[in-house]
Structure formats: structure tokens, C-alpha cells
Design a protein around this motif. Structure first.
Motif, PDB file in Angstrom:
ATOM      1  N   LEU A 274      17.175 -66.672 -10.684  1.00  0.00           N
ATOM      2  CA  LEU A 274      17.945 -66.165 -11.409  1.00  0.00           C
ATOM      3  C   LEU A 274      19.208 -67.174 -11.391  1.00  0.00           C
ATOM      4  N   ARG A 275      19.657 -67.687 -10.316  1.00  0.00           N
ATOM      5  CA  ARG A 275      20.595 -68.777 -10.488  1.00  0.00           C
ATOM      6  C   ARG A 275      20.445 -70.091 -11.250  1.00  0.00           C
ATOM      7  N   THR A 276      19.455 -70.653 -10.825  1.00  0.00           N
ATOM      8  CA  THR A 276      19.008 -72.017 -11.695  1.00  0.00           C
ATOM      9  C   THR A 276      18.381 -71.817 -13.097  1.00  0.00           C
ATOM     10  N   LEU A 277      17.312 -70.852 -13.074  1.00  0.00           N
ATOM     11  CA  LEU A 277      16.618 -70.968 -14.344  1.00  0.00           C
ATOM     12  C   LEU A 277      17.246 -69.884 -15.395  1.00  0.00           C
ATOM     13  N   CYS A 278      17.950 -68.929 -14.822  1.00  0.00           N
ATOM     14  CA  CYS A 278      19.033 -68.001 -15.624  1.00  0.00           C
ATOM     15  C   CYS A 278      20.326 -68.252 -15.890  1.00  0.00           C
TER      16      CYS A 278
ATOM     17  N   TYR B 176      11.639 -58.418 -13.707  1.00  0.00           N
ATOM     18  CA  TYR B 176      11.221 -57.312 -14.816  1.00  0.00           C
ATOM     19  C   TYR B 176      11.723 -55.993 -14.251  1.00  0.00           C
ATOM     20  N   THR B 177      10.879 -55.999 -13.051  1.00  0.00           N
ATOM     21  CA  THR B 177      10.729 -54.621 -12.440  1.00  0.00           C
ATOM     22  C   THR B 177      12.181 -54.054 -11.947  1.00  0.00           C
ATOM     23  N   ALA B 178      12.927 -54.998 -11.435  1.00  0.00           N
ATOM     24  CA  ALA B 178      14.256 -54.765 -11.007  1.00  0.00           C
ATOM     25  C   ALA B 178      15.045 -54.363 -12.159  1.00  0.00           C
ATOM     26  N   GLY B 179      14.893 -54.710 -13.437  1.00  0.00           N
ATOM     27  CA  GLY B 179      15.530 -54.522 -14.499  1.00  0.00           C
ATOM     28  C   GLY B 179      14.979 -53.076 -15.175  1.00  0.00           C
ATOM     29  N   HIS B 180      13.825 -53.017 -15.336  1.00  0.00           N
ATOM     30  CA  HIS B 180      13.225 -51.894 -15.938  1.00  0.00           C
ATOM     31  C   HIS B 180      13.245 -50.592 -14.993  1.00  0.00           C
ATOM     32  N   ALA B 181      13.140 -50.802 -13.658  1.00  0.00           N
ATOM     33  CA  ALA B 181      12.992 -49.490 -12.785  1.00  0.00           C
ATOM     34  C   ALA B 181      14.027 -49.733 -11.698  1.00  0.00           C
ATOM     35  N   PRO B 182      15.508 -49.943 -11.789  1.00  0.00           N
ATOM     36  CA  PRO B 182      16.354 -50.263 -10.773  1.00  0.00           C
ATOM     37  C   PRO B 182      16.408 -48.832  -9.842  1.00  0.00           C
ATOM     38  N   SER B 183      16.506 -49.380  -8.690  1.00  0.00           N
ATOM     39  CA  SER B 183      16.752 -48.154  -7.408  1.00  0.00           C
ATOM     40  C   SER B 183      17.979 -47.524  -7.383  1.00  0.00           C
ATOM     41  N   GLU B 184      18.836 -48.097  -7.911  1.00  0.00           N
ATOM     42  CA  GLU B 184      20.165 -47.499  -7.875  1.00  0.00           C
ATOM     43  C   GLU B 184      20.984 -47.947  -9.229  1.00  0.00           C
TER      44      GLU B 184
ATOM     45  N   ASP C  97      18.007 -51.972 -16.834  1.00  0.00           N
ATOM     46  CA  ASP C  97      19.082 -53.258 -16.877  1.00  0.00           C
ATOM     47  C   ASP C  97      18.542 -54.004 -18.104  1.00  0.00           C
ATOM     48  N   VAL C  98      19.155 -53.828 -19.426  1.00  0.00           N
ATOM     49  CA  VAL C  98      18.780 -54.660 -20.596  1.00  0.00           C
ATOM     50  C   VAL C  98      18.726 -56.171 -20.234  1.00  0.00           C
ATOM     51  N   ASP C  99      19.994 -56.658 -19.642  1.00  0.00           N
ATOM     52  CA  ASP C  99      20.057 -57.820 -19.503  1.00  0.00           C
ATOM     53  C   ASP C  99      18.823 -58.680 -18.659  1.00  0.00           C
ATOM     54  N   LEU C 100      18.901 -58.018 -17.562  1.00  0.00           N
ATOM     55  CA  LEU C 100      17.890 -58.519 -16.718  1.00  0.00           C
ATOM     56  C   LEU C 100      16.257 -58.702 -17.240  1.00  0.00           C
ATOM     57  N   CYS C 101      15.977 -57.318 -18.051  1.00  0.00           N
ATOM     58  CA  CYS C 101      14.729 -57.333 -18.661  1.00  0.00           C
ATOM     59  C   CYS C 101      14.494 -58.563 -19.633  1.00  0.00           C
ATOM     60  N   VAL C 102      15.672 -58.730 -20.303  1.00  0.00           N
ATOM     61  CA  VAL C 102      15.435 -59.971 -21.266  1.00  0.00           C
ATOM     62  C   VAL C 102      15.410 -61.235 -20.298  1.00  0.00           C
ATOM     63  N   GLU C 103      16.035 -61.442 -19.549  1.00  0.00           N
ATOM     64  CA  GLU C 103      15.930 -62.629 -18.606  1.00  0.00           C
ATOM     65  C   GLU C 103      14.263 -62.859 -18.109  1.00  0.00           C
ATOM     66  N   ALA C 104      13.771 -61.735 -17.669  1.00  0.00           N
ATOM     67  CA  ALA C 104      12.396 -61.921 -17.005  1.00  0.00           C
ATOM     68  C   ALA C 104      11.495 -62.174 -18.258  1.00  0.00           C
ATOM     69  N   ILE C 105      11.764 -61.690 -19.380  1.00  0.00           N
ATOM     70  CA  ILE C 105      10.888 -61.865 -20.508  1.00  0.00           C
ATOM     71  C   ILE C 105      11.073 -63.302 -21.055  1.00  0.00           C
ATOM     72  N   ARG C 106      12.271 -63.795 -20.860  1.00  0.00           N
ATOM     73  CA  ARG C 106      12.543 -65.340 -21.200  1.00  0.00           C
ATOM     74  C   ARG C 106      11.514 -66.201 -20.628  1.00  0.00           C
ATOM     75  N   LEU C 107      11.874 -66.022 -19.196  1.00  0.00           N
ATOM     76  CA  LEU C 107      10.938 -66.788 -18.170  1.00  0.00           C
ATOM     77  C   LEU C 107       9.732 -66.621 -18.416  1.00  0.00           C
ATOM     78  N   ALA C 108       9.001 -65.262 -18.621  1.00  0.00           N
ATOM     79  CA  ALA C 108       7.730 -65.198 -18.865  1.00  0.00           C
ATOM     80  C   ALA C 108       7.327 -66.070 -20.042  1.00  0.00           C
ATOM     81  N   GLU C 109       8.065 -65.905 -21.160  1.00  0.00           N
ATOM     82  CA  GLU C 109       7.805 -66.579 -22.369  1.00  0.00           C
ATOM     83  C   GLU C 109       7.600 -68.322 -22.072  1.00  0.00           C
ATOM     84  N   LEU C 110       8.694 -68.692 -21.202  1.00  0.00           N
ATOM     85  CA  LEU C 110       9.017 -69.904 -20.853  1.00  0.00           C
ATOM     86  C   LEU C 110       7.689 -70.484 -20.170  1.00  0.00           C
ATOM     87  N   LEU C 111       7.265 -69.655 -19.151  1.00  0.00           N
ATOM     88  CA  LEU C 111       5.903 -69.883 -18.260  1.00  0.00           C
ATOM     89  C   LEU C 111       4.744 -70.221 -19.254  1.00  0.00           C
TER      90      LEU C 111
END
Length: 413
Positions: free
Chosen positions: A129-133, A192-200, A206-220
Motif C-alpha cells: 500500500l505504501r510503495t505501490l499505491c 480488495y477484501t479489506a475494501g469490499h467487506a470491511p470489518s469496521e 471502501d471504494v478507494d481501496l477496491c480501486v487500488e487492489a484492482i489497479r494492482l491486479a491489472e498491473l500484475l
């Protein structure tokens, strides 16, 4: 001005990741490279809202980051840091702007470094999250449900470990990819799970976190298009994301799958997700892993026009395979729900007794007991579900409504 500033900040964040990846290769120090890119970003934030984003923002940031890195190295040498020599300065001055294919290689190196198996899973997530996002320590703390201070310490220890343990900044050999890719894919899926189904938190996602995860998945997937697992992860994320517009109503309340307006599902994401899933299965000789099975379950939901048209026996078959390949309480609970939807409620209730207690297990048990008209017992299960969940759990209001409804039915009976 705020909109323009936001666009500038987003450009810097995305391009900054690419520059960081290349700069780490050049200077061999994650912390130094991050500091240099951060100073370059601050310079851009000061200049670009006034002058406009340059035609080649990555080139502007790269040159500026190199100059900042040179300044940092000179300051360290002036303080008596003997670990660095003049070769780093020379390389920074002479190194030309990296072409796109080299930048992609650098990004891949950075992904595998952040997700090295010697680092703990939470540390991999924080570092990614720090270095890639480009997220701040405070933002990462929100994702990991910890404090900003603890997150900052985790990141510092991670960088120190990478340096002290001489974790190589390279892409694993082809033969090693099967062993190393799972850790990378797990980090992306966890994000993505942390953004899609946050425990709190009151928000259902959390739309932003979902977007970040998808961006990384697209990159990989872009960097390793021939590998089936990254392709399956991207397929799973897109098929899940396709349902997001229907997951909450206008007031922000959670809408369960059986009540969702499927006309709001994103058909373009579904089509691409199914295509990626089929491609992934072909590349693995149709021997499905956990991500492919989860994507197949999501595709099965997506292909039918209504909840009642769902082929629950096929979904149970897929969950049977999933719990064999990758057993977990989450997959076992989902399998119980699918079994109940086939009409086998008694069998589902018995299976619940074999799964460790959790807030979600209590909620599911309450719903199944209500189907058997055992409303008083259902109320007790929902009470336990509410008691064992965080006060700000996103499904709390939904569960409270269901609990009150079952209480009303129990009183009437």
C-alpha cells in the motif's frame, strides 16, 4: 482549484510508483528512493497547479527525483555516512530515462520485493500500500485496523529487514514463480477484501481501496499475462466489483444478494471477468485453484437474471472444491449458505456446528433457524451476532432489523 489539485495529486501518485521502482534499482535503497520521490512529489504539487501538468509528467518527476536523491546522498556524505560512494552520484547523473519495458521490469521487481515471503503477511500488505499505491501511514492504518504510529514502525522495520537481509530486488526465475506468486496474489486479494467487506466502519465498502487492489491486479496481469493465477485474481475482482453499484441502497444500507437490482450490475466488468476466467482456466489445463473457483462462483451468480434462477447445486459443487483446495471458515460458511439454498436446511445447520464461532456464523445460523420457524432461537443467534461484532460493523443495522423482525414473529407465535 480543488478538482485540478486532485487530478495533479493522482497523476503524481500513479507516476510516482513507476519512478520509485526505477530509482530503487538505481540507488539500491528503498528509504532513500522513497524520500527522493516524496520530495519530487512535493515540488510537483507546488508547481503543477500553477503551470499545469507537463506533457511528460513521468520525465519531469524522474529528473526531479534524481536531483533530490543526489541532494540526499550529498547530505549523508557531509554528515560522515561512509557507506555511500561517488558511484551512486555518477549513476544517477548518467542513467537515461528508462523506456517503458524497463519500467515494467522495475515495477515487477518492486512487487516481488514488497511481497517477499520473509516478510509477514500484514507487513506485505502495508508495504504494498505504501510503495505501490502511495498511501500514507494513516491511510494504511485504517486498512489494517491499527494506529498510524504502529504502521509507521512496521514500515520502518520492513525497510530495515529488506536492507539487512539483502532481500534481492529482482523478479524470481521462471521456475520459482509458482512458489512466489501466491504471496503476491494474496496481498492483492487481501487489499480488495479489506475494501469490499470491511470489518469496521459504517460504509459497506471502501471504494478507494477496491480501486487500488484492482489497479494492482491489472498491473500484475499486464506484467505477467501468461500466468493463470494473476489472471484469475483479476477476474475474481472484476466479477465482484461488477455487483458493487447494487450492494447498498440510496440511504447507504446493505442490500443482500437476493434483493439486489441486477440491472445495476456492470455488464462490461462481468463480460471481461468471465473472459479472463476462461483464459486462466485454459492456461492451467482447467485445473482450478482457489482464485479460479471463487471467480467461477461469482460468474455463476452473474450469468443468471435473478436470484431465484441461481443454480445452487452447481455453486455447492464449486464450494465443495474450494474447501478442498483452500479450506477456511469464510469458504465453509459460504458453502453452508449455498447448501441451505438448495433446500437442505437441516444439513446446513449441522454443518454450522463444525465451523468455529464468529459473528457471521451466528448471523447465518439465525437466518436458517428462522426458516425453520424457530424464531426465538433465531433472535438469540442474532443477539450473539450483534454482541460479537464491532459497534460500527457495516451490517449492524441490517442484522438489527432482522433480529427485530424475528422477535416480532416469535411474539406473534
Amino acid at each position: 482549484m480543488s478538482g485540478r489539485y486532485g487530478a495533479v495529486a493522482e497523476t503524481i501518485r500513479i507516476e510516482g510508483t513507476r519512478i520509485l521502482a526505477t530509482l530503487i534499482r538505481t540507488v539500491g535503497d528503498v528509504q532513500l528512493a522513497e524520500d527522493a520521490v516524496q520530495e519530487a512529489a512535493l515540488a510537483a504539487l507546488g508547481a503543477w497547479p500553477v503551470t499545469g501538468v507537463p506533457p511528460e509528467p513521468r520525465a519531469w518527476l524522474t529528473v526531479t527525483a534524481r536531483r533530490k536523491a543526489i541532494d540526499i546522498i550529498r547530505r549523508e556524505r557531509a554528515r560522515g555516512d561512509k557507506e555511500r560512494d561517488g558511484s551512486e552520484l555518477l549513476e544517477l547523473r548518467l542513467d537515461p530515462l528508462a523506456p517503458d519495458d524497463v519500467v515494467q521490469d522495475d515495477l515487477l521487481r518492486l512487487i516481488f520485493t514488497c511481497c517477499h515471503p520473509s516478510l509477514s503477511p500484514p507487513t506485505r500488505v502495508a508495504l504494498a500500500l505504501r510503495t505501490l499505491c502511495g498511501l500514507s501511514a494513516a491511510q494504511i492504518a485504517e486498512v489494517l485496523l491499527t494506529t498510524e504510529v504502529a504502521t509507521t514502525k512496521r514500515l520502518v522495520r520492513a525497510r530495515q529487514k529488506i536492507k539487512a537481509a539483502h532481500i534481492p530486488y529482482r523478479v524470481p526465475a521462471e521456475a520459482d514463480l509458482p512458489d512466489r506468486l501466491p504471496a503476491v496474489c494474496a496481498v492483492i486479494h487481501s487489499l480488495y477484501t479489506a475494501g469490499h467487506a470491511p470489518s469496521e466502519g459504517e460504509a459497506a465498502y471502501d471504494v478507494d481501496l477496491c480501486v487500488e487492489a484492482i489497479r494492482l491486479a491489472e498491473l500484475l496481469h499486464t506484467l505477467l499475462p501468461g500466468q493463470p493465477t494473476p489472471t484469475a485474481v483479476l477476474a475474481l475482482l472484476l466479477l465482484t466489483e461488477a455487483r458493487r453499484p447494487a450492494r447498498v441502497d440510496e440511504s447507504g444500507e446493505v442490500v443482500t444478494l437476493d434483493l439486489q437490482d441486477r440491472s445495476r450490475w456492470d455488464q462490461d466488468l462481468i463480460a471481461r471477468g468471465v473472459e479472463l476466467l476462461n483464459d486462466s482456466l485454459e492456461r492451467s489445463d482447467r485445473q482450478a485453484d482457489a482464485y479460479q473457483l471463487q471467480a467461477a462462483i461469482a460468474a455463476e451468480h452473474a450469468r443468471v437474471p435473478s436470484y431465484t434462477a441461481t443454480d445452487w447445486r452447481e455453486i455447492v459443487r464449486l464450494y465443495d472444491l474450494l474447501v478442498q483446495v483452500s479450506p477456511s471458515p469464510a469458504s465453509e460458511l459460504a458453502r453452508v449458505v449455498a447448501i441451505a439454498e438448495t433446500g437442505e436446511i437441516d444439513a446446513a445447520l449441522k454443518l454450522l456446528d463444525t465451523i468455529p464461532p464468529s459473528s457471521r456464523r451466528h448471523a447465518i445460523r439465525g437466518e436458517l433457524l428462522a426458516r425453520k420457524h424457530r424464531y426465538a432461537e433465531a433472535v438469540r443467534e442474532l443477539d450473539q451476532a450483534l454482541d460479537t461484532a464491532p459497534p460500527s460493523h457495516p451490517e449492524r443495522q441490517h442484522r438489527e432489523r432482522r433480529r427485530n423482525y424475528f422477535q416480532q414473529l416469535a411474539d406473534e407465535g
